[in-house]
Design a protein around this motif. Sequence first.
Motif, mmCIF file in Angstrom:
data_model
loop_
_atom_site.group_PDB
_atom_site.id
_atom_site.type_symbol
_atom_site.label_atom_id
_atom_site.label_comp_id
_atom_site.label_asym_id
_atom_site.label_seq_id
_atom_site.Cartn_x
_atom_site.Cartn_y
_atom_site.Cartn_z
ATOM 1 N N ASP A 185 34.663 -7.704 -16.246
ATOM 2 C CA ASP A 185 34.282 -7.406 -14.862
ATOM 3 C C ASP A 185 32.957 -6.650 -14.921
ATOM 4 N N ARG A 186 31.868 -7.344 -14.629
ATOM 5 C CA ARG A 186 30.540 -6.735 -14.756
ATOM 6 C C ARG A 186 30.264 -5.691 -13.680
ATOM 7 N N VAL A 187 31.037 -5.678 -12.623
ATOM 8 C CA VAL A 187 30.903 -4.625 -11.608
ATOM 9 C C VAL A 187 31.442 -3.310 -12.172
ATOM 10 N N VAL A 188 32.470 -3.398 -12.984
ATOM 11 C CA VAL A 188 33.118 -2.220 -13.565
ATOM 12 C C VAL A 188 32.427 -1.788 -14.864
ATOM 13 N N CYS A 189 31.897 -2.739 -15.626
ATOM 14 C CA CYS A 189 31.282 -2.469 -16.930
ATOM 15 C C CYS A 189 30.160 -1.433 -16.800
ATOM 16 N N ILE A 190 30.196 -0.425 -17.690
ATOM 17 C CA ILE A 190 29.158 0.607 -17.688
ATOM 18 C C ILE A 190 28.195 0.448 -18.866
ATOM 19 N N GLY A 191 28.374 -0.598 -19.656
ATOM 20 C CA GLY A 191 27.462 -0.877 -20.753
ATOM 21 C C GLY A 191 27.537 0.100 -21.900
ATOM 22 N N SER A 192 28.719 0.634 -22.174
ATOM 23 C CA SER A 192 28.858 1.595 -23.272
ATOM 24 C C SER A 192 28.597 0.962 -24.631
ATOM 25 N N GLY A 193 28.837 -0.341 -24.748
ATOM 26 C CA GLY A 193 28.614 -1.037 -26.004
ATOM 27 C C GLY A 193 29.760 -0.949 -26.987
ATOM 28 N N LEU A 194 30.833 -0.253 -26.622
ATOM 29 C CA LEU A 194 31.971 -0.132 -27.535
ATOM 30 C C LEU A 194 32.579 -1.493 -27.862
ATOM 31 N N SER B 51 30.399 -3.269 -30.438
ATOM 32 C CA SER B 51 30.458 -2.660 -31.769
ATOM 33 C C SER B 51 31.837 -2.842 -32.407
ATOM 34 N N THR B 52 32.885 -2.875 -31.586
ATOM 35 C CA THR B 52 34.242 -3.068 -32.098
ATOM 36 C C THR B 52 34.501 -4.520 -32.463
ATOM 37 N N ALA B 53 34.020 -5.443 -31.647
ATOM 38 C CA ALA B 53 34.240 -6.882 -31.857
ATOM 39 C C ALA B 53 32.923 -7.629 -31.683
ATOM 40 N N PRO B 54 31.998 -7.500 -32.649
ATOM 41 C CA PRO B 54 30.691 -8.143 -32.494
ATOM 42 C C PRO B 54 30.751 -9.664 -32.402
ATOM 43 N N ASP B 55 31.813 -10.266 -32.918
ATOM 44 C CA ASP B 55 31.966 -11.719 -32.783
ATOM 45 C C ASP B 55 32.540 -12.101 -31.420
ATOM 46 N N GLY B 56 33.021 -11.107 -30.666
ATOM 47 C CA GLY B 56 33.661 -11.380 -29.384
ATOM 48 C C GLY B 56 32.845 -11.021 -28.156
ATOM 49 N N PHE B 57 31.921 -10.054 -28.299
ATOM 50 C CA PHE B 57 31.173 -9.565 -27.141
ATOM 51 C C PHE B 57 29.702 -9.355 -27.472
ATOM 52 N N ARG B 58 28.871 -9.535 -26.462
ATOM 53 C CA ARG B 58 27.439 -9.274 -26.550
ATOM 54 C C ARG B 58 27.026 -8.492 -25.299
ATOM 55 N N LEU B 59 26.012 -7.665 -25.455
ATOM 56 C CA LEU B 59 25.415 -6.991 -24.297
ATOM 57 C C LEU B 59 24.140 -7.733 -23.933
ATOM 58 N N ASP B 60 23.919 -7.928 -22.628
ATOM 59 C CA ASP B 60 22.684 -8.572 -22.190
ATOM 60 C C ASP B 60 21.588 -7.513 -22.035
ATOM 61 N N THR B 61 20.430 -7.907 -21.554
ATOM 62 C CA THR B 61 19.304 -6.975 -21.435
ATOM 63 C C THR B 61 19.566 -5.856 -20.429
ATOM 64 N N ALA B 62 20.519 -6.072 -19.517
ATOM 65 C CA ALA B 62 20.897 -5.030 -18.558
ATOM 66 C C ALA B 62 22.057 -4.178 -19.088
ATOM 67 N N ARG B 63 22.404 -4.372 -20.373
ATOM 68 C CA ARG B 63 23.510 -3.671 -21.040
ATOM 69 C C ARG B 63 24.854 -3.998 -20.405
ATOM 70 N N GLN B 64 24.999 -5.181 -19.874
ATOM 71 C CA GLN B 64 26.284 -5.638 -19.354
ATOM 72 C C GLN B 64 26.957 -6.497 -20.418
ATOM 73 N N SER B 65 28.246 -6.296 -20.598
ATOM 74 C CA SER B 65 28.993 -7.024 -21.615
ATOM 75 C C SER B 65 29.334 -8.435 -21.149
ATOM 76 N N HIS B 66 29.341 -9.348 -22.108
ATOM 77 C CA HIS B 66 29.749 -10.734 -21.881
ATOM 78 C C HIS B 66 30.582 -11.171 -23.069
ATOM 79 N N PRO B 67 31.676 -11.893 -22.834
ATOM 80 C CA PRO B 67 32.375 -12.459 -23.989
ATOM 81 C C PRO B 67 31.490 -13.530 -24.624
ATOM 82 N N VAL B 68 31.519 -13.630 -25.937
ATOM 83 C CA VAL B 68 30.762 -14.671 -26.631
ATOM 84 C C VAL B 68 31.274 -16.035 -26.190
ATOM 85 N N ALA B 69 32.596 -16.141 -26.001
ATOM 86 C CA ALA B 69 33.214 -17.374 -25.508
ATOM 87 C C ALA B 69 34.296 -16.992 -24.504
ATOM 88 N N ALA B 70 34.395 -17.737 -23.423
ATOM 89 C CA ALA B 70 35.409 -17.438 -22.400
ATOM 90 C C ALA B 70 36.825 -17.679 -22.911
#
Length: 78
Positions: free
Chosen positions: A10-19, A22-41
């Motif tokens: 939920d990108r409205v809730v995401c605060i871009g902490s990056g945890l 860092s915990t699951a680098p194969d599962g999540f990426r941060l975009d240039t706005a520091r919003q998290s995205h799953p690598v795959a849905a």
Amino acid sequence: MGDRWRIEVDRVVCIGSGLCASTAPDGFRLDTARQSHPVAAEADASEAVLAAAEGCPVEAIAIRLLRDGGEQVFPPDE
């Protein structure tokens, strides 16, 4: 064959902490706005992805099973 999950952030809730990234680098990426995205849905069940969801400080990550009617894995139904 193991479980498959649908992973959503939920990108409205995401605060871009990056945890999550860092915990699951194969599962999540941060975009240039520091919003998290799953690598795959959709992905195979993963302890690292679950740990990232559990460690999210604002519970912005939701995980559901792809089978069994989409049972929620995290956050747990209350």
